[in-house]
Design a protein around this motif. Sequence first.
Motif, PDB file in Angstrom:
ATOM      1  N   SER A 197       0.536  -1.368  -0.010  1.00 39.91           N
ATOM      2  CA  SER A 197      -0.008   0.662   0.321  1.00 39.91           C
ATOM      3  C   SER A 197       0.780   1.326   0.094  1.00 39.91           C
ATOM      4  O   SER A 197       0.297   2.185  -0.886  1.00 39.91           O
ATOM      5  CB  SER A 197      -0.973   0.142   0.815  1.00 39.91           C
ATOM      6  OG  SER A 197      -1.830  -1.173   1.429  1.00 39.91           O
ATOM      7  N   ARG A 198       2.264   1.290   1.196  1.00 41.14           N
ATOM      8  CA  ARG A 198       3.022   2.433   0.730  1.00 41.14           C
ATOM      9  C   ARG A 198       3.578   2.825  -0.501  1.00 41.14           C
ATOM     10  O   ARG A 198       4.194   3.512  -1.238  1.00 41.14           O
ATOM     11  CB  ARG A 198       3.325   1.897   2.082  1.00 41.14           C
ATOM     12  CG  ARG A 198       4.651   3.293   2.472  1.00 41.14           C
ATOM     13  CD  ARG A 198       4.971   3.293   3.458  1.00 41.14           C
ATOM     14  NE  ARG A 198       6.536   3.433   2.988  1.00 41.14           N
ATOM     15  CZ  ARG A 198       7.572   3.009   3.834  1.00 41.14           C
ATOM     16  NH1 ARG A 198       7.726   1.242   4.499  1.00 41.14           N
ATOM     17  NH2 ARG A 198       8.738   2.727   3.173  1.00 41.14           N
ATOM     18  N   GLN A 199       3.793   1.947  -1.221  1.00 46.30           N
ATOM     19  CA  GLN A 199       4.583   2.030  -2.746  1.00 46.30           C
ATOM     20  C   GLN A 199       3.653   2.055  -3.549  1.00 46.30           C
ATOM     21  O   GLN A 199       3.899   3.427  -3.944  1.00 46.30           O
ATOM     22  CB  GLN A 199       5.184   0.466  -3.030  1.00 46.30           C
ATOM     23  CG  GLN A 199       5.761   0.648  -4.183  1.00 46.30           C
ATOM     24  CD  GLN A 199       6.659   1.567  -4.291  1.00 46.30           C
ATOM     25  OE1 GLN A 199       7.756   1.757  -2.989  1.00 46.30           O
ATOM     26  NE2 GLN A 199       7.213   1.708  -5.132  1.00 46.30           N
ATOM     27  N   PHE A 200       2.776   2.094  -3.765  1.00 49.42           N
ATOM     28  CA  PHE A 200       1.008   2.524  -4.310  1.00 49.42           C
ATOM     29  C   PHE A 200       0.720   3.477  -3.921  1.00 49.42           C
ATOM     30  O   PHE A 200       0.770   4.579  -5.284  1.00 49.42           O
ATOM     31  CB  PHE A 200      -0.167   1.443  -4.156  1.00 49.42           C
ATOM     32  CG  PHE A 200      -1.516   1.467  -5.076  1.00 49.42           C
ATOM     33  CD1 PHE A 200      -0.953   1.766  -6.004  1.00 49.42           C
ATOM     34  CD2 PHE A 200      -2.436   2.494  -4.430  1.00 49.42           C
ATOM     35  CE1 PHE A 200      -2.461   2.141  -7.377  1.00 49.42           C
ATOM     36  CE2 PHE A 200      -3.326   3.079  -5.007  1.00 49.42           C
ATOM     37  CZ  PHE A 200      -3.420   2.479  -6.550  1.00 49.42           C
ATOM     38  N   ILE A 201       0.624   4.284  -2.755  1.00 47.65           N
ATOM     39  CA  ILE A 201       0.799   5.155  -2.465  1.00 47.65           C
ATOM     40  C   ILE A 201       1.845   5.633  -3.050  1.00 47.65           C
ATOM     41  O   ILE A 201       1.429   7.539  -3.947  1.00 47.65           O
ATOM     42  CB  ILE A 201       0.368   5.510  -1.627  1.00 47.65           C
ATOM     43  CG1 ILE A 201      -0.585   5.238  -0.945  1.00 47.65           C
ATOM     44  CG2 ILE A 201       0.559   7.297  -0.830  1.00 47.65           C
ATOM     45  CD1 ILE A 201      -1.211   5.038   0.877  1.00 47.65           C
ATOM     46  N   LYS A 202       3.276   6.195  -2.601  1.00 53.54           N
ATOM     47  CA  LYS A 202       4.100   6.671  -3.133  1.00 53.54           C
ATOM     48  C   LYS A 202       4.692   6.815  -4.594  1.00 53.54           C
ATOM     49  O   LYS A 202       4.398   8.337  -4.946  1.00 53.54           O
ATOM     50  CB  LYS A 202       5.354   6.064  -2.630  1.00 53.54           C
ATOM     51  CG  LYS A 202       7.001   6.701  -3.006  1.00 53.54           C
ATOM     52  CD  LYS A 202       7.877   6.069  -2.791  1.00 53.54           C
ATOM     53  CE  LYS A 202       9.090   6.293  -3.136  1.00 53.54           C
ATOM     54  NZ  LYS A 202      10.529   5.524  -3.450  1.00 53.54           N
ATOM     55  N   GLN A 203       4.275   6.055  -5.695  1.00 56.65           N
ATOM     56  CA  GLN A 203       3.084   6.230  -7.163  1.00 56.65           C
ATOM     57  C   GLN A 203       2.371   7.028  -7.631  1.00 56.65           C
ATOM     58  O   GLN A 203       2.398   7.516  -8.885  1.00 56.65           O
ATOM     59  CB  GLN A 203       4.040   4.721  -7.667  1.00 56.65           C
ATOM     60  CG  GLN A 203       4.834   3.937  -7.725  1.00 56.65           C
ATOM     61  CD  GLN A 203       4.491   2.673  -7.580  1.00 56.65           C
ATOM     62  OE1 GLN A 203       3.882   1.850  -7.764  1.00 56.65           O
ATOM     63  NE2 GLN A 203       6.100   1.730  -8.644  1.00 56.65           N
ATOM     64  N   ARG A 204       1.610   7.008  -6.667  1.00 54.11           N
ATOM     65  CA  ARG A 204       0.716   7.763  -7.006  1.00 54.11           C
ATOM     66  C   ARG A 204       1.006   9.180  -7.175  1.00 54.11           C
ATOM     67  O   ARG A 204       0.309  10.193  -7.819  1.00 54.11           O
ATOM     68  CB  ARG A 204      -0.593   7.468  -6.600  1.00 54.11           C
ATOM     69  CG  ARG A 204      -1.118   6.145  -6.697  1.00 54.11           C
ATOM     70  CD  ARG A 204      -2.201   6.086  -7.982  1.00 54.11           C
ATOM     71  NE  ARG A 204      -3.071   7.223  -7.903  1.00 54.11           N
ATOM     72  CZ  ARG A 204      -4.686   7.118  -8.332  1.00 54.11           C
ATOM     73  NH1 ARG A 204      -4.824   5.841  -9.016  1.00 54.11           N
ATOM     74  NH2 ARG A 204      -4.902   8.139  -7.895  1.00 54.11           N
ATOM     75  N   ARG A 205       1.433   9.669  -5.711  1.00 54.19           N
ATOM     76  CA  ARG A 205       2.076  10.934  -5.619  1.00 54.19           C
ATOM     77  C   ARG A 205       3.120  11.521  -6.417  1.00 54.19           C
ATOM     78  O   ARG A 205       2.829  12.576  -6.914  1.00 54.19           O
ATOM     79  CB  ARG A 205       2.892  10.711  -4.358  1.00 54.19           C
ATOM     80  CG  ARG A 205       1.277  11.018  -3.340  1.00 54.19           C
ATOM     81  CD  ARG A 205       2.220  10.812  -1.721  1.00 54.19           C
ATOM     82  NE  ARG A 205       0.890  10.608  -0.725  1.00 54.19           N
ATOM     83  CZ  ARG A 205       1.280  10.520   0.664  1.00 54.19           C
ATOM     84  NH1 ARG A 205       3.165  10.163   1.371  1.00 54.19           N
ATOM     85  NH2 ARG A 205       0.697  10.713   1.447  1.00 54.19           N
TER      86      ARG A 205
END
Length: 119
Positions: free
Chosen positions: A20-28
């Motif tokens: 989840s953290r990696q997904f959020i980082k990529q989205r940002r």
Amino acid sequence: MSKPPLIFIIVLAIIAVLASRQFIKQRRENAANAASPVRLLLAEIKSKREFPAPNRRSRQREVIAGEEMRYEAWFHPLNGGSDIKLTVKASDYHQLDKGAKGELKVQGSRFISFTPVND
């Protein structure tokens, strides 16, 4: 029916949190790039490299035919400043020549194009 071991549940929870953290980082990062203005810089291609993309199934170092590759290039702005490392597509990578000078177009940390300028 017995309960799954506590360690198994903890490992699954850690994996879910990290994913989840990696997904959020990529989205940002994608949102920041989209919101950034396109910049045009005079730059020189300092170096470039290609390497196998991280593969979760294989830990070997040899390049396998048909394996997905990643391409990076380092650009040095001619007006001074620190080097810029950008991920580029294969088609762009093969057109870049080390030492070439030209106009680099970037949007945030996203590579758009490099147009060589003849001296």
